[in-house]
Scaffold this active site. Structure first.
Site, PDB file in Angstrom:
ATOM      1  N   CYS A   1       0.824  -1.202   0.000  1.00 34.52           N
ATOM      2  CA  CYS A   1       0.000   0.000   0.000  1.00 34.52           C
ATOM      3  C   CYS A   1       0.868   1.265   0.000  1.00 34.52           C
ATOM      4  O   CYS A   1       1.463   1.571  -1.021  1.00 34.52           O
ATOM      5  CB  CYS A   1      -1.006  -0.049   1.144  1.00 34.52           C
ATOM      6  SG  CYS A   1      -2.480   0.918   0.762  1.00 34.52           S
TER       7      CYS A   1
ATOM      8  N   GLU B   1      -1.708  -9.073   3.441  1.00 35.88           N
ATOM      9  CA  GLU B   1      -1.668  -9.625   4.807  1.00 35.88           C
ATOM     10  C   GLU B   1      -3.052  -9.940   5.370  1.00 35.88           C
ATOM     11  O   GLU B   1      -3.187 -10.775   6.258  1.00 35.88           O
ATOM     12  CB  GLU B   1      -0.906  -8.672   5.744  1.00 35.88           C
ATOM     13  CG  GLU B   1      -1.611  -7.361   6.122  1.00 35.88           C
ATOM     14  CD  GLU B   1      -1.388  -6.233   5.115  1.00 35.88           C
ATOM     15  OE1 GLU B   1      -1.094  -6.524   3.939  1.00 35.88           O
ATOM     16  OE2 GLU B   1      -1.554  -5.050   5.499  1.00 35.88           O
TER      17      GLU B   1
ATOM     18  N   HIS C   1      -3.602  -5.014   0.321  1.00 33.47           N
ATOM     19  CA  HIS C   1      -3.032  -5.570   1.558  1.00 33.47           C
ATOM     20  C   HIS C   1      -3.108  -7.100   1.538  1.00 33.47           C
ATOM     21  O   HIS C   1      -4.105  -7.669   1.988  1.00 33.47           O
ATOM     22  CB  HIS C   1      -3.821  -5.075   2.763  1.00 33.47           C
ATOM     23  CG  HIS C   1      -3.662  -3.621   3.045  1.00 33.47           C
ATOM     24  ND1 HIS C   1      -2.788  -3.137   3.988  1.00 33.47           N
ATOM     25  CD2 HIS C   1      -4.248  -2.538   2.489  1.00 33.47           C
ATOM     26  CE1 HIS C   1      -2.854  -1.814   4.016  1.00 33.47           C
ATOM     27  NE2 HIS C   1      -3.740  -1.428   3.112  1.00 33.47           N
TER      28      HIS C   1
HETATM   29  N1  GLN Z   1      -1.943   6.702   2.771  1.00 35.44           N
HETATM   30  C1  GLN Z   1      -2.031   5.965   1.554  1.00 35.44           C
HETATM   31  C2  GLN Z   1      -3.380   6.171   0.869  1.00 35.44           C
HETATM   32  O1  GLN Z   1      -4.321   6.567   1.489  1.00 35.44           O
HETATM   33  C3  GLN Z   1      -1.754   4.491   1.788  1.00 35.44           C
HETATM   34  C4  GLN Z   1      -2.725   3.823   2.698  1.00 35.44           C
HETATM   35  C5  GLN Z   1      -2.245   2.516   3.240  1.00 35.44           C
HETATM   36  O2  GLN Z   1      -1.051   2.245   3.244  1.00 35.44           O
HETATM   37  N2  GLN Z   1      -3.137   1.691   3.751  1.00 35.44           N
HETATM   38  O3  GLN Z   1      -3.510   5.898  -0.294  1.00 35.44           O
END
Ligand code: GLN
Length: 537
Positions: free
Chosen positions: A384, A512, A510
């Protein structure tokens, strides 16, 4: 009337006793006996969901396929049971009140005074029974957050009391998880706090059926007898839960203590079949007997609190077992990383994971870590925000786009390689306004991800606002950062990788959240495998 049976898990004496793990372990044992089981968490806080909570408050925010931002206990439920959870599996006081207030505004209470009893409690009872009424489960385990006696928990405890009465004998039971402290000065385990918390529960009209006692030392027969007598439970219903070296031992420990048999008896369910834990025990065996070690650096900004990256740490345990290695995760604070110390800080690591996150703090350190991994052929997984940092690093250092950034960090960046999509720009609310839940992704077959997933179409869970900016895709790809996973509906780039590098992958989603004991996530398995190879160089 549905035939679903309900198990309620309450907590006493102290928080953090591991209700989630006990609930998940019991569910595992019941599932291993052939029952269809799910687990639900009721959280007595007023946030509508944990999405707006800082990870320092309650640890990681876990995301389900249907896009619910939930308590991290749901992660344990999925990892233990390998069955996806949903919005219905996590209910907060905020959500209960929100829906009661919405009903009141719509006039659904027909002029009545809206009160905690019966309106809030009815809403809670309804939410508890949604899963049971779906017909998908034989047993629903509902974990009530907090500790009995808390003001916040009262409506939940009252709802359990009513439901227990309404469901009738043998259709529900209450497990009370409690602490038996050891006073080292006296050299004794003490039962008094437990007696008091069972009494507190009784003051609310609930008699615990089973006591699960967290303890650092074995409970003697006499002590179990005493607890049974004073807490008004059968002796076989006093279950010891001694500290475990891994949470994955707890199902077997509960099996030895007979928690599942006692529960089944009380619910009038068949306990004849032995639970089949073959797969589980195979995993445990590999987990406990690794043949090698790999060191992974976890670069994040919430590293002081282990729970912030719970699912990532658990995914490494699953992937380590598959690879038969022990994965040592070294947490590294991204705020402390800079060009001058990065090689020192990352010394001895066989792989780098740059963690998800929000906001500006620590991002330059993350970018340094990406650069180090890229330049030193060190296996790299960016998740992410970590993927976004990989794109920024490539834009800055390979495409020479000075000041390239995400508009989350720098609204006026000359090169917004990560940015908001047009349709997102008017959104001002913080809660529930991200790209959440499962999204489809098509993989390029001839790529790292194509090979490790061994599939062309995948679905992964998202939780972010900002996106890879397609305007830079041509330049980035020509320069060697390939887009190898694309969302078929929106065309958004979900995965980037460097084919010239031994193992460099950034994913906008994600992985995970989907790794379980029965089904370890291929990306983590592939990453640990690459790190293991690197370690052997
Ligand atoms: N802050 C980033 C976004 O909003 C990544 C979010 C995250 O890593 N879950 O796109």
């Amino acid at each position: 009337m549905s035939t679903t049976k309900y198990i309620f898990v309450t907590g006493g004496v102290s928080s953090s006793l591991g209700k989630g793990i006990i609930a998940a372990s019991l569910a595992k044992l019941l599932q291993a006996r052939g029952y269809r089981v799910t687990i639900q968490k009721l959280d007595p806080y007023i946030n509508v969901d944990p999405g707006t909570l800082n990870p320092y408050e309650h640890g990681e925010c876990y995301v389900t396929d249907d896009g619910a931002e939930t308590d991290l206990d749901l992660g344990h439920y999925e990892r233990f049971l390998n069955v996806p959870t949903s919005q219905a599996n996590n209910v907060t006081t905020g959500r209960i009140y929100q829906s009661v207030i919405e009903k009141e505004r719509r006039g659904e209470f027909l002029g009545k005074t809206v009160q905690v009893i019966p309106h809030i409690t009815n809403e809670i009872k309804e939410r508890i029974q949604i899963l049971g009424n779906s017909g998908d489960y034989d047993i629903v385990i509902t974990e009530i957050g907090g500790t009995v006696g808390d003001i916040e928990s009262l409506p939940y405890i009252e709802s359990v009391r009513q439901l227990k009465w309404e469901l009738g004998e043998h259709n529900s039971l209450v497990i009370h998880l409690t602490l038996i402290p050891y006073l080292s000065a006296a050299g004794e385990l003490k039962t008094k706090p437990t007696q008091h918390s069972v009494k507190t529960l009784m003051e609310s009209g609930i008699q615990a059926d089973i006591l699960v006692c967290r303890t650092e030392h074995e409970l003697s027969d006499d002590l179990k007898h005493k607890l049974a007598l004073f807490c008004n439970v059968e002796k076989e219903a006093v279950i010891q839960s001694i500290d475990a070296s891994t949470i994955y031992d707890v199902p077997n420990m509960m099996l030895d203590e007979g928690l599942d048999t006692v529960a089944l008896k009380k619910l009038d369910l068949n306990d004849a079949a032995e639970p089949n834990l073959d797969g589980w025990n195979q995993f445990l065996d590999r987990h406990k007997n690794p043949k090698g070690t790999v060191n992974i650096g976890l670069i994040g900004k919430y590293v002081e609190l282990q729970d912030s990256y719970k699912s990532i740490l658990e995914s490494f345990i699953h992937a380590g077992a598959v690879n038969e290695v022990k994965v040592n995760v070294k947490s590294i604070h991204s705020e402390h990383l800079e060009a001058s110390n990065v090689s020192e800080e990352l010394k001895g690591l066989h792989g780098i994971l740059v963690a998800p996150g929000f906001g500006e703090r620590g991002i330059e350190g993350k970018i340094e870590a990406v650069r180090y991994a890229r330049e030193h052929n060190l296996p790299f997984l960016g998740i992410c925000l970590g993927m976004q940092m990989a794109v920024i690093e490539y834009a800055r250092n390979i495409l020479n786009l000075k000041g390239a950034n995400s508009t989350e960090m720098d609204e006026n960046t000359p090169h917004p390689v990560i940015s908001l999509m047009e349709e997102q720009k008017h959104i001002t609310d913080m809660g529930g306004t991200m790209r959440l839940g499962a999204w489809k992704c098509d993989l390029v077959a001839d790529s790292i991800v194509g090979r490790i997933y061994e599939e062309e179409h995948i679905e992964e869970r998202h939780r972010h606002r900002y996106e890879y900016n397609d305007a830079y895709r041509d330049d980035l790809e020509k320069a060697g950062l390939k887009a190898t996973g694309i969302n078929p509906e929106t065309g958004l780039v979900e995965i980037v990788e460097i084919p010239e590098h031994p193992w460099f992958v950034g994913v906008q989603y994600h992985p995970e959240y989907k790794s379980t004991v029965a089904s370890p996530h291929p990306l983590f398995v592939g990453f640990v495998n690459a790190a293991h190879k690197y370690a052997q160089l």
